[in-house]
Scaffold this active site. Structure first.
Site, mmCIF file in Angstrom:
data_model
loop_
_atom_site.group_PDB
_atom_site.id
_atom_site.type_symbol
_atom_site.label_atom_id
_atom_site.label_comp_id
_atom_site.label_asym_id
_atom_site.label_seq_id
_atom_site.Cartn_x
_atom_site.Cartn_y
_atom_site.Cartn_z
ATOM 1 N N ASP A 146 -2.487 -1.240 8.067
ATOM 2 C CA ASP A 146 -3.172 -1.049 6.791
ATOM 3 C C ASP A 146 -4.207 0.045 7.052
ATOM 4 O OD1 ASP A 146 -4.815 -1.151 4.589
ATOM 5 O OD2 ASP A 146 -5.544 -3.193 4.942
ATOM 6 N N LYS A 151 -9.337 8.974 3.534
ATOM 7 C CA LYS A 151 -8.223 8.600 2.665
ATOM 8 C C LYS A 151 -8.413 9.123 1.232
ATOM 9 C CE LYS A 151 -5.826 4.287 1.498
ATOM 10 N NZ LYS A 151 -5.835 2.849 1.759
ATOM 11 N N GLU A 173 0.466 -0.795 -0.782
ATOM 12 C CA GLU A 173 -0.394 -1.908 -0.368
ATOM 13 C C GLU A 173 -0.109 -3.202 -1.143
ATOM 14 O OE1 GLU A 173 -4.163 0.003 -0.756
ATOM 15 O OE2 GLU A 173 -3.798 1.240 1.007
ATOM 16 N N ASP A 186 -7.239 -6.356 -5.598
ATOM 17 C CA ASP A 186 -7.626 -5.805 -4.296
ATOM 18 C C ASP A 186 -8.937 -5.020 -4.415
ATOM 19 O OD1 ASP A 186 -7.895 -4.441 -1.924
ATOM 20 O OD2 ASP A 186 -5.860 -3.650 -1.865
#
Lengths: 525, 193
Positions: A8, A70, A171, A194
């Site tokens: 992850d 990211k 994800e 999330d």
């Protein structure tokens, strides 16, 4: 034979897992940490730091500590996202040779895949150290909304880190896989909420027997646990100013300690109603040292964060609408991301969905677990789950006036083939430029440019007469093939799109060599 | 021999000196003088290390020494003879603050004393490879006479990072200063292993 792992690769934290007997297992570092902060730094004496140590000096060495890479991976330097990120990041973001965004760290210019490769290298090191085995391949997760350029840049990062990518998976799909392994074989609609350190995502999935289909996804790339930390820090700074008449903002050592302490206090407040912050010798004046002690209550923190959580609930409504569902249709709510441990988040989720979230999974680890399961399934002779993903962003082309004309809409399951007819804009136009974009904005330039090509040899005619068919063909791996055809003459042009800002093979090879040297350096540390 | 090689000989000499190998250090510095007879650093180091046989060094000493500095230098030599290196370093820092920073011999003494102190710190703190722990209760830290840099170092003790690893993550404080502070915290019993 080596082992397979799932990674992850998060905005603020990363996590690595493997499978033991087909069951997921999160791999701790040699110091027992199960999360790797996604931080990379070069110190004054040119040492490279990755993970916890890089994070713990991020405020005292802000120009040379790269985090949240990211947010800008696979982005063009002139994109709106990079412009937004530049305003928020303390390190320097510069233009790369392919129009990509790069960062300056320790006096060197680095590509973003190189920075992400360092985090992946750390994850690989943790896994190899624990498993005492080489790593055969990895499944790496990306947000569902990542466009093709961002996915490709993530694959490049893995290649630089010397990791073979078995699959890039979304994800929420990974979370669903980890949850799916623990549930019975019934059909279910699930919502994956999330809330991580830097981003928020909500995804609606349909889980059948061995089939996992993403129905819709929505999110906010600038809403996460760190926003809550910053609000608490600002509140503490105000309190400190009131008590001591000192602005701590310019004192980097004090700010680093404060950030660490606030993060710890916030975690404590998930299980307790108050937390103490004690920072002896925090700063000093001509009169001597100043110690800081305060008690932060859960109520106070909830007041500071409630509007942010309300925003996430609004996004949940949008995701349900996108899937054409009502909240009562949802069978299970899965919480992902450390911030979902906050009682206020749980309360708001329960209020909205009208049910308790599933408590059987670890929100920090579930994504890596799902990726590990998928990596294991790929290498397994047994039939694995079928993952049906969707296009989180619309795909289309630029048309008259710079408008973005959708060909594959958002939330369309892949694989998909779609065709749309266009025509010329002036008389005797013999060629058209096809500029392919991905995004949800109305103007093409506000979206991500995936690639361009020219269809020539169009039948000479008055404007509006020729029939030009543009076809989009996206496979289940997310690779897009675009075809443009003059339907009257049969002239055709087909291209498989590759990210325009992609690193060249030579660059990847050079970066891989550098990363191998870093790997040796890290092993010696 | 390149200027880098000369610099390396000078540095290696300092390291040897730091480990108490004065004669070996002087051999290296003399080697520098063979190649570069006017190398001021080598002259100063040899002279400050107490080696009187070097003609060139003695000459330089006679020319540059003023009365006040001569008194200071003698005091430093006394401190070094009695191995009170920390006090010698403090005194030298005080001299630098008092505008003696252009005095080559004082600067050479600083290098020598630093090398000696680094040797002591390395020996007593296991070359900084051990993981430090807090020996006192957190609320008792305020009872000590520390400053914010000490407070910062203490806050970086996490139970798994070695002193070396902690030092690598602190870019706001000079490495020698960090070593000195770790030594102080250990001597005060605030940190241990």
């Amino acid at each position: 034979m080596g082992k397979t792992i799932g990674i992850d690769l998060g905005t603020t934290n990363s996590c690595v897992a493997t499978t033991i007997g087909g069951k997921p297992f999160v791999i701790p570092s040699s110091t027992g940490n199960r999360l790797i902060p996604s931080y990379f730094a070069i110190t004054q004496d040119e040492k490279t730091l990755i993970g916890v140590r890089a994070k713990r000096q991020s405020i005292t060495n802000p120009k040379n500590t790269i985090f949240a890479a990211k947010r800008i991976i696979g982005r063009r330097y002139d994109s709106r996202e990079v412009k937004i990120a530049k305003d928020k990041l303390p390190y320097e973001v510069v233009a790369g040779p392919h129009g990509d965004a790069r960062v300056k760290c320790g006096g060197k210019i680095m590509s973003i895949p190189e920075v992400s490769a360092a985090i992946l290298l750390e994850a690989k090191k943790v896994a190899e150290g624990f498993l005492e085995n080489s790593i055969e391949g990895a499944c790496i997760t990306v947000p569902a909304y990542f466009n093709e350029n961002q996915r490709q840049a993530t694959i490049d990062a893995a290649e630089i880190a010397g990791l073979k990518v078995l699959r890039i998976i979304n994800e929420p799909t990974a979370s669903a896989l980890a949850y799916g392994q623990k549930r019975g074989k019934k059909n279910e609609l699930i919502a994956i909420y999330d809330l991580g350190g830097g981003t928020f995502d909500i995804s609606i999935l349909e889980l059948g027997e061995g089939v996992y289909e993403v129905l819709s996804t929505a999110g906010n790339t600038y809403l996460g646990g760190e926003d809550i930390d910053n609000r608490i820090i600002n509140s503490v700074l105000e309190d400190f100013k009131k008590t001591h008449n000192i602005n701590l903002k310019d004192d980097v050592m004090a700010m680093q300690r404060l950030k660490d302490a606030v993060e710890r206090a916030k975690i404590e407040l998930s299980t307790q109603t108050e937390a103490t912050i004690s920072l002896p010798f925090l700063t000093e004046t001509s009169h001597g040292a100043i110690h800081y002690n305060t008690v932060i209550t859960r109520n106070k923190v909830e007041d500071l964060m409630i509007d942010l959580i309300d925003q996430t609930i609004q996004t949940c409504k949008n995701a349900l609408e996108g899937a054409g569902l009502k909240k009562d249709d949802i069978d299970e709510v899965i919480l992902v991301g450390g911030q979902t441990r906050a009682p206020l988040v749980i309360k708001k989720v329960v209020e909205f969905f009208g049910k308790q979230p599933n408590r059987g999974i670890n929100p920090d680890e579930v994504v890596a677990e799902g990726a590990a399961i998928h990596a294991y399934n790929i290498g397994s002779p047994l039939p694995s789950n079928i993952l049906v993903d969707i296009t989180a962003l619309s795909l289309g082309i630029q048309t008259k006036g710079g408008a973005f004309t959708e060909i594959i809409p958002q939330n369309t399951p892949v694989p998909i083939t779609k065709t749309r007819k266009f025509t010329t804009t002036y008389d005797n136009q013999d060629a058209v430029r096809i500029s392919v974009y991905q995004g949800n904005e109305k103007m093409a330039n506000d979206n991500e440019l995936l690639g361009e090509f020219v269809l020539g040899g169009i039948r000479l005619a008055k404007k509006g007469e020729p029939n030009i068919e543009v076809g989009f063909d996206m496979n289940s791996e997310g690779i897009l093939k675009v075809t443009a055809k003059d339907a009257d003459l049969g002239t055709e042009q087909t291209v498989t799109l590759e990210a325009k800002s992609r690193l060249s093979e030579e660059e990847i090879r050079e970066m891989k060599d550098k990363m191998s040297s870093l790997e040796v350096e890290l092993k010696e540390q | 021999m390149s200027p880098e090689d000369i610099e390396k000989l000078l540095e290696d000499g300092l390291t040897l000196y730091g480990y108490g190998k004065t004669d070996d250090a002087i051999i290296l510095w003399r080697k520098v003088l063979e190649i570069d007879p006017d190398n001021q650093k080598a002259i100063d180091y040899i002279q400050s290390a107490g080696y009187t046989g070097e003609q060139k060094a003695a000459e330089v000493h006679r020319v540059t020494t003023k009365d006040a500095e001569f008194i200071n230098i003698n005091y430093i030599r006394d401190l070094l003879k009695s191995r009170r290196f920390e006090l010698a370093y403090e005194f030298l820092e005080h001299l630098v603050e008092k505008d003696y920073s252009s005095n080559r011999q004082i600067m050479a003494y600083i290098s020598l004393v630093k090398a000696q102190l680094i040797k002591i710190y390395n020996e007593e703190l296991y070359n900084f490879k051990k993981v430090p722990k807090l020996n006192i209760k957190e609320q008792d830290i305020v009872k000590y006479n520390l400053d914010k840099s000490d407070g910062y170092i203490i806050s970086m003790i996490d139970g798994y990072s070695s002193m070396e690893e902690i030092m690598q993550t602190i870019s706001t404080v000079d490495r020698f200063e960090l070593m000195k502070r770790f030594y102080k915290l250990t001597k005060l019993g605030i940190t241990g292993f």
